[in-house]
Design a protein around this motif. Structure first.
Motif, PDB file in Angstrom:
ATOM      1  N   GLU A 190      45.205  32.411  41.238  1.00  0.00           N
ATOM      2  CA  GLU A 190      44.085  31.480  41.115  1.00  0.00           C
ATOM      3  C   GLU A 190      42.900  32.228  40.537  1.00  0.00           C
ATOM      4  O   GLU A 190      42.819  33.442  40.615  1.00  0.00           O
ATOM      5  N   ARG A 191      41.969  31.502  40.009  1.00  0.00           N
ATOM      6  CA  ARG A 191      40.772  32.111  39.440  1.00  0.00           C
ATOM      7  C   ARG A 191      39.578  31.750  40.310  1.00  0.00           C
ATOM      8  O   ARG A 191      39.373  30.592  40.648  1.00  0.00           O
ATOM      9  N   LEU A 192      38.831  32.751  40.671  1.00  0.00           N
ATOM     10  CA  LEU A 192      37.588  32.557  41.402  1.00  0.00           C
ATOM     11  C   LEU A 192      36.437  32.868  40.445  1.00  0.00           C
ATOM     12  O   LEU A 192      36.478  33.857  39.726  1.00  0.00           O
ATOM     13  N   THR A 193      35.441  32.033  40.464  1.00  0.00           N
ATOM     14  CA  THR A 193      34.268  32.248  39.628  1.00  0.00           C
ATOM     15  C   THR A 193      33.089  32.550  40.534  1.00  0.00           C
ATOM     16  O   THR A 193      32.838  31.828  41.492  1.00  0.00           O
ATOM     17  N   PHE A 194      32.395  33.623  40.239  1.00  0.00           N
ATOM     18  CA  PHE A 194      31.247  34.044  41.028  1.00  0.00           C
ATOM     19  C   PHE A 194      29.992  33.926  40.174  1.00  0.00           C
ATOM     20  O   PHE A 194      29.999  34.273  39.003  1.00  0.00           O
ATOM     21  N   GLU A 195      28.931  33.477  40.786  1.00  0.00           N
ATOM     22  CA  GLU A 195      27.639  33.464  40.128  1.00  0.00           C
ATOM     23  C   GLU A 195      26.771  34.503  40.819  1.00  0.00           C
ATOM     24  O   GLU A 195      26.590  34.472  42.032  1.00  0.00           O
ATOM     25  N   LEU A 196      26.276  35.454  40.057  1.00  0.00           N
ATOM     26  CA  LEU A 196      25.496  36.555  40.607  1.00  0.00           C
ATOM     27  C   LEU A 196      24.046  36.431  40.175  1.00  0.00           C
ATOM     28  O   LEU A 196      23.753  36.017  39.062  1.00  0.00           O
ATOM     29  N   TRP A 197      23.131  36.805  41.063  1.00  0.00           N
ATOM     30  CA  TRP A 197      21.695  36.740  40.786  1.00  0.00           C
ATOM     31  C   TRP A 197      21.083  38.130  40.933  1.00  0.00           C
ATOM     32  O   TRP A 197      20.508  38.471  41.969  1.00  0.00           O
ATOM     33  N   PRO A 198      21.146  38.948  39.879  1.00  0.00           N
ATOM     34  CA  PRO A 198      20.610  40.311  39.985  1.00  0.00           C
ATOM     35  C   PRO A 198      19.104  40.362  40.203  1.00  0.00           C
ATOM     36  O   PRO A 198      18.608  41.321  40.790  1.00  0.00           O
ATOM     37  N   GLU A 199      18.389  39.333  39.794  1.00  0.00           N
ATOM     38  CA  GLU A 199      16.942  39.336  40.011  1.00  0.00           C
ATOM     39  C   GLU A 199      16.593  39.065  41.475  1.00  0.00           C
ATOM     40  O   GLU A 199      15.510  39.411  41.930  1.00  0.00           O
ATOM     41  N   VAL A 200      17.514  38.486  42.226  1.00  0.00           N
ATOM     42  CA  VAL A 200      17.288  38.182  43.638  1.00  0.00           C
ATOM     43  C   VAL A 200      17.846  39.295  44.538  1.00  0.00           C
ATOM     44  O   VAL A 200      17.204  39.692  45.505  1.00  0.00           O
ATOM     45  N   ALA A 201      19.036  39.783  44.205  1.00  0.00           N
ATOM     46  CA  ALA A 201      19.699  40.784  45.046  1.00  0.00           C
ATOM     47  C   ALA A 201      20.334  41.868  44.167  1.00  0.00           C
ATOM     48  O   ALA A 201      21.557  41.947  44.049  1.00  0.00           O
ATOM     49  N   PRO A 202      19.527  42.708  43.533  1.00  0.00           N
ATOM     50  CA  PRO A 202      20.078  43.690  42.589  1.00  0.00           C
ATOM     51  C   PRO A 202      21.058  44.678  43.208  1.00  0.00           C
ATOM     52  O   PRO A 202      22.057  45.035  42.585  1.00  0.00           O
ATOM     53  N   MET A 203      20.800  45.121  44.430  1.00  0.00           N
ATOM     54  CA  MET A 203      21.715  46.076  45.066  1.00  0.00           C
ATOM     55  C   MET A 203      23.061  45.430  45.368  1.00  0.00           C
ATOM     56  O   MET A 203      24.111  46.042  45.166  1.00  0.00           O
ATOM     57  N   ALA A 204      23.048  44.196  45.860  1.00  0.00           N
ATOM     58  CA  ALA A 204      24.290  43.498  46.173  1.00  0.00           C
ATOM     59  C   ALA A 204      25.110  43.239  44.910  1.00  0.00           C
ATOM     60  O   ALA A 204      26.333  43.405  44.903  1.00  0.00           O
ATOM     61  N   VAL A 205      24.437  42.861  43.832  1.00  0.00           N
ATOM     62  CA  VAL A 205      25.135  42.611  42.573  1.00  0.00           C
ATOM     63  C   VAL A 205      25.752  43.905  42.048  1.00  0.00           C
ATOM     64  O   VAL A 205      26.919  43.931  41.647  1.00  0.00           O
ATOM     65  N   GLN A 206      25.003  44.997  42.069  1.00  0.00           N
ATOM     66  CA  GLN A 206      25.534  46.279  41.596  1.00  0.00           C
ATOM     67  C   GLN A 206      26.708  46.733  42.455  1.00  0.00           C
ATOM     68  O   GLN A 206      27.711  47.234  41.946  1.00  0.00           O
ATOM     69  N   ASN A 207      26.608  46.545  43.766  1.00  0.00           N
ATOM     70  CA  ASN A 207      27.692  46.905  44.671  1.00  0.00           C
ATOM     71  C   ASN A 207      28.942  46.088  44.347  1.00  0.00           C
ATOM     72  O   ASN A 207      30.040  46.626  44.213  1.00  0.00           O
ATOM     73  N   PHE A 208      28.797  44.784  44.191  1.00  0.00           N
ATOM     74  CA  PHE A 208      29.912  43.894  43.897  1.00  0.00           C
ATOM     75  C   PHE A 208      30.591  44.290  42.584  1.00  0.00           C
ATOM     76  O   PHE A 208      31.810  44.445  42.519  1.00  0.00           O
ATOM     77  N   LEU A 209      29.801  44.467  41.528  1.00  0.00           N
ATOM     78  CA  LEU A 209      30.371  44.820  40.222  1.00  0.00           C
ATOM     79  C   LEU A 209      31.066  46.178  40.265  1.00  0.00           C
ATOM     80  O   LEU A 209      32.126  46.367  39.656  1.00  0.00           O
ATOM     81  N   SER A 210      30.501  47.119  40.997  1.00  0.00           N
ATOM     82  CA  SER A 210      31.117  48.441  41.111  1.00  0.00           C
ATOM     83  C   SER A 210      32.428  48.388  41.879  1.00  0.00           C
ATOM     84  O   SER A 210      33.385  49.094  41.536  1.00  0.00           O
ATOM     85  N   LEU A 211      32.495  47.566  42.919  1.00  0.00           N
ATOM     86  CA  LEU A 211      33.731  47.442  43.693  1.00  0.00           C
ATOM     87  C   LEU A 211      34.805  46.679  42.922  1.00  0.00           C
ATOM     88  O   LEU A 211      36.000  46.870  43.162  1.00  0.00           O
ATOM     89  N   ILE A 212      34.418  45.847  41.980  1.00  0.00           N
ATOM     90  CA  ILE A 212      35.404  45.177  41.130  1.00  0.00           C
ATOM     91  C   ILE A 212      36.019  46.180  40.152  1.00  0.00           C
ATOM     92  O   ILE A 212      37.229  46.209  39.968  1.00  0.00           O
ATOM     93  N   THR A 213      35.197  46.996  39.534  1.00  0.00           N
ATOM     94  CA  THR A 213      35.704  47.942  38.536  1.00  0.00           C
ATOM     95  C   THR A 213      36.317  49.186  39.163  1.00  0.00           C
ATOM     96  O   THR A 213      37.210  49.801  38.589  1.00  0.00           O
ATOM     97  N   GLY A 214      35.828  49.570  40.343  1.00  0.00           N
ATOM     98  CA  GLY A 214      36.337  50.756  41.017  1.00  0.00           C
ATOM     99  C   GLY A 214      35.861  52.067  40.420  1.00  0.00           C
ATOM    100  O   GLY A 214      36.396  53.129  40.723  1.00  0.00           O
ATOM    101  N   HIS A 215      34.835  52.026  39.603  1.00  0.00           N
ATOM    102  CA  HIS A 215      34.403  53.235  38.900  1.00  0.00           C
ATOM    103  C   HIS A 215      33.590  54.213  39.754  1.00  0.00           C
ATOM    104  O   HIS A 215      33.217  55.279  39.269  1.00  0.00           O
TER     105      HIS A 215
END
Length: 84
Positions: free
Chosen positions: A12-37
């Motif tokens: 299945e496909r999940l679509t996420f909407e991210l708000w970096p202007e509201v929660a920049p640390m949470a968005v960066q954490n989420f994107l980093s955990l997706i890529t695993g870098h």
């Protein structure tokens, strides 16, 4: 007799909407955990969501996952160390 059941569902496909202007640390954490870098965390586990289960599903409301340490919602780690 009891046996094991294996349920295979189509991906299945999940679509996420991210708000970096509201929660920049949470968005960066989420994107980093997706890529695993970010490599391995302080808990000794890889910092990525690969093979991380959803531990709670409430149809029509919420799905919860992302506990990369315990897999059941009792633990977790961010790219910043402990949960933030």
């Amino acid at each position: 007799s009891k046996g094991r059941i294996c349920l295979r569902m189509p991906p299945e496909r999940l679509t996420f909407e991210l708000w970096p202007e509201v929660a920049p640390m949470a968005v960066q954490n989420f994107l980093s955990l997706i890529t695993g870098h970010k490599g391995v965390g302080a808990g000794g586990r890889p910092l990525h969501y690969k093979d991380c289960p959803f531990h709670r599903v409430v149809p029509g409301f919420v799905i919860q996952g992302g506990d990369i340490l315990m897999g059941n919602g009792a633990g977790g780690e961010s790219i910043y160390g402990k949960p933030f």
